[in-house]
Scaffold this motif. Structure first.
Motif, PDB file in Angstrom:
ATOM      1  N   UNK A 134       0.821  -1.212   0.000  1.00  0.00           N
ATOM      2  CA  UNK A 134       0.000   0.000   0.000  1.00  0.00           C
ATOM      3  C   UNK A 134       0.855   1.262   0.000  1.00  0.00           C
ATOM      4  N   UNK A 135       1.864   1.292   0.884  1.00  0.00           N
ATOM      5  CA  UNK A 135       2.672   2.517   0.999  1.00  0.00           C
ATOM      6  C   UNK A 135       3.534   2.740  -0.231  1.00  0.00           C
ATOM      7  N   UNK A 136       4.030   1.670  -0.846  1.00  0.00           N
ATOM      8  CA  UNK A 136       4.805   1.822  -2.081  1.00  0.00           C
ATOM      9  C   UNK A 136       3.923   2.362  -3.200  1.00  0.00           C
ATOM     10  N   UNK A 137       2.701   1.846  -3.297  1.00  0.00           N
ATOM     11  CA  UNK A 137       1.776   2.297  -4.343  1.00  0.00           C
ATOM     12  C   UNK A 137       1.427   3.776  -4.162  1.00  0.00           C
ATOM     13  N   UNK A 138       1.129   4.176  -2.920  1.00  0.00           N
ATOM     14  CA  UNK A 138       0.783   5.581  -2.658  1.00  0.00           C
ATOM     15  C   UNK A 138       1.980   6.485  -2.944  1.00  0.00           C
ATOM     16  N   UNK A 139       3.175   6.069  -2.515  1.00  0.00           N
ATOM     17  CA  UNK A 139       4.380   6.869  -2.763  1.00  0.00           C
ATOM     18  C   UNK A 139       4.619   7.040  -4.258  1.00  0.00           C
ATOM     19  N   UNK A 153      -4.733  13.171   0.743  1.00  0.00           N
ATOM     20  CA  UNK A 153      -5.875  12.963  -0.149  1.00  0.00           C
ATOM     21  C   UNK A 153      -6.032  11.481  -0.509  1.00  0.00           C
ATOM     22  N   UNK A 154      -4.922  10.830  -0.872  1.00  0.00           N
ATOM     23  CA  UNK A 154      -4.992   9.403  -1.233  1.00  0.00           C
ATOM     24  C   UNK A 154      -5.314   8.535  -0.020  1.00  0.00           C
ATOM     25  N   UNK A 155      -4.644   8.815   1.103  1.00  0.00           N
ATOM     26  CA  UNK A 155      -4.860   7.999   2.309  1.00  0.00           C
ATOM     27  C   UNK A 155      -6.281   8.150   2.846  1.00  0.00           C
ATOM     28  N   UNK A 156      -6.830   9.361   2.737  1.00  0.00           N
ATOM     29  CA  UNK A 156      -8.201   9.571   3.217  1.00  0.00           C
ATOM     30  C   UNK A 156      -9.215   8.962   2.251  1.00  0.00           C
ATOM     31  N   UNK A 157      -9.010   9.195   0.959  1.00  0.00           N
ATOM     32  CA  UNK A 157      -9.952   8.685  -0.046  1.00  0.00           C
ATOM     33  C   UNK A 157     -10.062   7.160   0.017  1.00  0.00           C
ATOM     34  N   UNK A 195     -10.564   3.009   3.771  1.00  0.00           N
ATOM     35  CA  UNK A 195     -11.149   1.699   4.083  1.00  0.00           C
ATOM     36  C   UNK A 195     -10.326   0.563   3.477  1.00  0.00           C
ATOM     37  N   UNK A 196      -9.585   0.849   2.405  1.00  0.00           N
ATOM     38  CA  UNK A 196      -8.844  -0.194   1.692  1.00  0.00           C
ATOM     39  C   UNK A 196      -7.364  -0.258   2.058  1.00  0.00           C
ATOM     40  N   UNK A 197      -6.809   0.839   2.570  1.00  0.00           N
ATOM     41  CA  UNK A 197      -5.360   0.933   2.772  1.00  0.00           C
ATOM     42  C   UNK A 197      -4.948   0.797   4.228  1.00  0.00           C
ATOM     43  N   UNK A 198      -3.751   0.282   4.432  1.00  0.00           N
ATOM     44  CA  UNK A 198      -3.099   0.322   5.741  1.00  0.00           C
ATOM     45  C   UNK A 198      -1.783   1.047   5.517  1.00  0.00           C
ATOM     46  N   UNK A 199      -1.829   2.369   5.670  1.00  0.00           N
ATOM     47  CA  UNK A 199      -0.662   3.190   5.337  1.00  0.00           C
ATOM     48  C   UNK A 199      -0.507   4.342   6.321  1.00  0.00           C
ATOM     49  N   UNK A 200       0.620   4.358   7.025  1.00  0.00           N
ATOM     50  CA  UNK A 200       0.999   5.487   7.867  1.00  0.00           C
ATOM     51  C   UNK A 200       2.230   6.117   7.232  1.00  0.00           C
TER      52      UNK A 200
END
Length: 197
Positions: free
Chosen positions: A48-53, A82-86, A89-94
């Motif tokens: 998740x974090x790699x995809x968001x980054x 914006x991505x983490x909030x949107x 429900x699907x992501x586990x990303x800090x």
């Protein structure tokens, strides 16, 4: 974790990636460059974090080209938010976003799981963070120098790695300022020891 100092920021992380109790990678680089003077520190699901980054790196690069100037750290943090909030429900990303820009200098932003955004002079995250809140409260002081921030970050990460089974490996540090990015690695056999066992 990340700490602001006058003129820049220090960001640091351990290098252990786990799958349950299994150590999947012992030399992960959790300090991810987003732009020239903006990094993020990832915790939670590696995928998740790699995809968001990757998404934020693309968006910020495009934004920088449109403006024809380096992006603001706050802009990068808002894109992460914006991505983490949107997709909360699907992501586990800090995510911790840290960097330097001409407008506000060194900055640290925290985007915890759920997509909140807050600027803090010092911030910790990930599974090892629960072990070092007291240490940070006792040792962090406002207006610390770059070297003091590097020492504090290394000591805090060593303590977290000693106590948390999901943290370990090496410590990766980066100091980010107007001059650019300085990176260093502290190997496992060079880490501070806190306990006598």
């Amino acid at each position: 974790m990340a700490v602001e100092y006058d003129g820049g920021v220090v960001i640091g992380a351990d290098s252990r990636t786990t799958t349950g109790a299994y150590i999947a990678n012992r030399v992960t680089d959790k300090l991810t460059p987003i732009h020239d003077r903006i990094f993020c520190c990832r915790s939670g699901s590696a995928a998740d974090t790699q995809a968001i980054a990757d998404v934020v790196t693309y968006q910020l690069g495009f934004h920088s080209i449109e403006l024809d100037e380096p992006p603001l750290v706050e802009t990068a943090a808002n894109l992460f938010k914006a991505s983490c909030y949107r997709y909360r429900e699907e992501l586990t990303a800090g995510i911790l976003v840290a960097g330097w820009d001409r407008r506000k200098g060194g900055q640290v932003y925290s985007v915890p799981i759920g997509g909140m955004l807050v600027r803090q002079p010092v911030s910790v995250g990930g599974s090892g963070s629960t072990y070092i809140y007291g240490f940070m409260d006792a040792n962090y002081k406002p207006a610390m120098s770059k070297d003091q921030c590097l020492e504090l970050t290394a000591a805090a990460l060593s303590l977290a790695m000693e106590r948390d089974g999901s943290s370990g490996g090496v410590i990766r540090l980066a100091s980010i300022s107007e001059e650019g990015v300085e990176r260093r690695v502290i190997l496992g056999n060079q880490l501070s020891k806190f306990s006598t066992h």
